[in-house]
Enzyme design. Structure first.
Site, PDB file in Angstrom:
ATOM      1  N   LYS A  38       0.410  -0.992   2.749  1.00 30.46           N
ATOM      2  CA  LYS A  38       0.187  -1.820   1.573  1.00 30.46           C
ATOM      3  C   LYS A  38       1.421  -2.674   1.277  1.00 30.46           C
ATOM      4  CE  LYS A  38      -3.992  -0.428   0.696  1.00 30.46           C
ATOM      5  NZ  LYS A  38      -4.382   0.532  -0.336  1.00 30.46           N
ATOM      6  N   ARG A  65      -5.370   8.341   3.766  1.00 31.92           N
ATOM      7  CA  ARG A  65      -6.109   7.366   4.567  1.00 31.92           C
ATOM      8  C   ARG A  65      -5.095   6.419   5.209  1.00 31.92           C
ATOM      9  NH1 ARG A  65      -8.093   2.191   3.829  1.00 31.92           N
ATOM     10  NH2 ARG A  65     -10.122   1.736   4.806  1.00 31.92           N
TER      11      ARG A  65
END
Length: 284
Positions: free
Chosen positions: A228, A263
């Site tokens: 991210k 994840r």
């Protein structure tokens, strides 16, 4: 840290939470996902990569055919179905027996994936995008992930704001469970995801990551920090290989502070780090 042993059953075996943090491997069959868009759009390439993720230690595969990167506008259901159905069939034919999650906001896409071998639904909209999704979850009885997102992928990073992000995210999960229970959905099958990077600033992401113990409890907790943007901001270098290194550090912290599933794109590294810590303490 004490954790509760819990089991969610799927058609391809149980997901056991508590002693071991599970690893969910990301398989994007999209042309435009933020870090690997287009790499696995070809079904044979996607099947090969999915098998590789399993060989590296993925407990679950999460397959998505719609990019939800900031600013994305979505994808037609039929396009998504065309992308995922052949990949799921191919993975099952190739002998993959791990549970498969379908990453979609669409009930029709989820239904098509479940029909050919998927086991659970991962809805980044928090079961808010498609009014047919609660009925699908009720009828199928499969495990499902409710993710928190402020806004939509197209709008979520336009000045996200909260008064108390941890309290508001926790309240969202409780309110969603109440709403789904009224629709006769079995919330014993529910998992939660605080939605790192979805309608959050770097400060918001850090607040959530530091407070996972406040979110963990009623439902298994999934955290998806992989690659991210906030990781590049924290490191001060946005190269993807450094985002992977930063992801590994965040995953280790998540495993230590209450995450039941992480994840990730880089399954091999994260699996080794988590396994190196050994079993966690659980309440029996």
């Amino acid at each position: 840290m004490n954790l509760t042993r819990r089991i969610l059953n799927t058609r391809h075996g149980p997901l056991e939470f508590g002693e071991r943090c599970l690893v969910m491997g990301i398989l994007n069959v999209t042309p435009d996902s933020f870090s690997d868009g287009g790499k696995f759009l070809d079904s044979e390439a996607a099947i090969m990569h999915g098998r590789r993720l399993v060989s590296e230690g993925a407990d679950i595969l999460d397959i998505g055919a719609e990019s939800t990167r900031p600013g994305s506008e979505g994808e037609d259901d039929e396009v998504q179905i065309d992308r995922v159905v052949g990949v799921i069939k191919g993975l099952r034919t190739a002998g993959v027996r791990q549970p498969i999650s379908i990453d979609t906001r669409s009930a029709s896409v989820a239904a098509a994936a479940l029909d050919v071998g998927a086991d659970m639904v991962n809805d980044v909209s928090g079961i808010r995008h498609d009014p047919q999704m609660p009925d699908l979850l009720r009828r199928s009885g499969v495990p499902f992930v409710v993710m928190h997102m402020q806004g939509t992928p197209a709008t979520m990073q336009r000045s996200p704001h909260y008064m108390d992000i941890v309290a508001e995210v926790a309240a969202f999960f409780s309110e969603t469970a109440d709403r789904l229970a009224r629709a006769s959905v079995d919330c014993a099958n529910m998992l939660i995801d605080p939605g790192i990077g979805f309608g959050k600033t770097t400060e918001h992401n850090l607040s959530l990551l530091k407070s996972l113990s406040r979110l963990a409890g009623p439902w298994p907790l999934l955290v998806g920090p992989s690659r991210k943007r906030f990781i590049g901001e924290l490191i001060g270098d946005d190269r993807m290989e450094l985002r992977d290194a930063g992801t590994a550090a965040v995953v280790l912290a998540c495993s230590l502070t209450g995450a039941d599933i992480v994840r990730v794109h880089d399954v091999a590294t994260c699996r080794r780090l988590i396994d190196a810590m050994g079993p966690r303490t659980i309440d029996r």
